[in-house]
Write an enzyme that holds these catalytic residues in place. Sequence first.
Site, PDB file in Angstrom:
ATOM      1  N   SER A   9      57.666  72.518  29.875  1.00 43.32           N
ATOM      2  CA  SER A   9      57.246  72.678  31.271  1.00 43.32           C
ATOM      3  C   SER A   9      56.941  74.149  31.579  1.00 43.32           C
ATOM      4  O   SER A   9      56.106  74.742  30.892  1.00 43.32           O
ATOM      5  CB  SER A   9      58.343  72.110  32.174  1.00 43.32           C
ATOM      6  OG  SER A   9      57.878  71.928  33.465  1.00 43.32           O
ATOM      7  N   ASP A  53      52.236  62.359  34.259  1.00 39.86           N
ATOM      8  CA  ASP A  53      52.651  63.738  34.492  1.00 39.86           C
ATOM      9  C   ASP A  53      51.460  64.514  35.054  1.00 39.86           C
ATOM     10  O   ASP A  53      50.368  64.477  34.475  1.00 39.86           O
ATOM     11  CB  ASP A  53      53.100  64.339  33.145  1.00 39.86           C
ATOM     12  CG  ASP A  53      53.611  65.772  33.271  1.00 39.86           C
ATOM     13  OD1 ASP A  53      53.586  66.333  34.387  1.00 39.86           O
ATOM     14  OD2 ASP A  53      54.031  66.321  32.233  1.00 39.86           O
ATOM     15  N   HIS A  82      57.065  63.332  33.377  1.00 37.63           N
ATOM     16  CA  HIS A  82      57.329  64.735  33.097  1.00 37.63           C
ATOM     17  C   HIS A  82      58.831  64.935  32.815  1.00 37.63           C
ATOM     18  O   HIS A  82      59.665  64.322  33.460  1.00 37.63           O
ATOM     19  CB  HIS A  82      56.919  65.597  34.288  1.00 37.63           C
ATOM     20  CG  HIS A  82      57.065  67.066  34.024  1.00 37.63           C
ATOM     21  ND1 HIS A  82      56.173  67.756  33.250  1.00 37.63           N
ATOM     22  CD2 HIS A  82      58.013  67.954  34.393  1.00 37.63           C
ATOM     23  CE1 HIS A  82      56.547  69.018  33.167  1.00 37.63           C
ATOM     24  NE2 HIS A  82      57.673  69.169  33.850  1.00 37.63           N
TER      25      HIS A  82
END
Length: 414
Positions: free
Chosen positions: A204, A358, A388
């Site tokens: 991320s 995501d 995600h």
Amino acid sequence: MLSNTVLLKKQNSYNMGKKYFGFLILGVLLAGYIYVPLPDNVEEPWKIMLLNTFLKTSSYLALFGEILGLNHFMKLMALFSRIQGFPPTSDENIIVRDTTFNDIPVRIYVPQQKTKSLRRGLFYIHGGGWCFGSNDYYSYDLLSRWTAERLDAVVISTNYRLAPKYHFPVQFEDVYTALKWFLDPQNLESYGVDPGRIGISGDSAGGNLAAAVVQQLLEDPDVKIKLKVQTLIYPALQNFDFDLPSYRENAHYPVLSKSLMVRFWSEYFTTDRSLEKAMLSNQHIPLESSHLFKFVNWSSLLPEKFKKGHIYKTPTHGSSELAKKYTGILDVKASPLLADDSKLRGLPLTYVITCQYDVLRDDGLMYVTRLQKSGVRVIHNHVEGAFHGTLAFLFTKVGYRAANQYINWLHENL
Ligand SMILES: *[C@@H]1O[C@H](CO)[C@@H](O)[C@H](O)[C@H]1NC(C)=O
């Protein structure tokens, strides 16, 4: 007498009925709060719903706290997420300890077993939207432990200072400082790490930082060591266009909404909410920088299958004021997708994980295309049915599987 008892019983059952009715209403409300419609191919939807309930509740509380003026939204979120913290705990296989690399806090995992040969090294960067997250979160700790164990590798899991207290490029620079310290040949030697077998991973916002520091290393005359691999786990790679198909399709799915991701991006640069507003309407890049849009043009960079039915809209230009104030929004250190092909060419073997549901999916997909076009070897693992953050949710089958695939890949390629 008899009729009285009957009456009492009736009264009682009436009260009981009212009580049950109350519970029923409460149950329906609770179920309505927990329930979110999810796509058919999502495994164990109830686990995702419970996770989502936890995240949703903390974000409502943080929002409420911010509205009341108690604290900044991100600071409250960071506070709530502290419950995931886990002290450094060695076991029979791995020695775990917290230390600092040039003042940057890191957690180190070293296999217990003595060995004469040098080990592989992995440098890990956690996610959390540049605003929260820590190497001591239980899920990160577990992933690093597994990686160290399965690869018989030294794993360094770094921290960095966070927004809203610190903005770009502090996060980038902290990570770079720790990484450079680790890559110093003397330090590698002291940890018994083979300089030819070092990799870097991040998820991320950590994937963003990983991609950015790996690019930076290519231009750093002080660093002689070449990384063997980089693995980017559902990374954020650009803040130029928030109208990608993945942002359109997944704006309201669990874990990471479009509005939260845009807030993360804007908090990375500033606490001034006017940037966030401009980003939400995709009007934050000034006309002078429109030549950079080609690097993030999903219409030319996404595989056909992911474009399905979407029409490309050239982003509207924003005022130059924002970009002058917050120069980071145009910086390749914040948006690694802005690097030109000649720079990308020097990158190491790359593994990219993207998740189907995501908002950041297309950032990863576009980077895969750009790396391929530049001749970099890329392995892409697209995880269907996943949201995600899936590698942090090791209690779900899909997350556990993806984590195993990631570690297996490292085992074979690092
Ligand atoms: C994006 O790509 C499409 C198709 O390849 C092209 O028509 C369009 O002009 C490009 N836009 C920008 C801003 O690069």
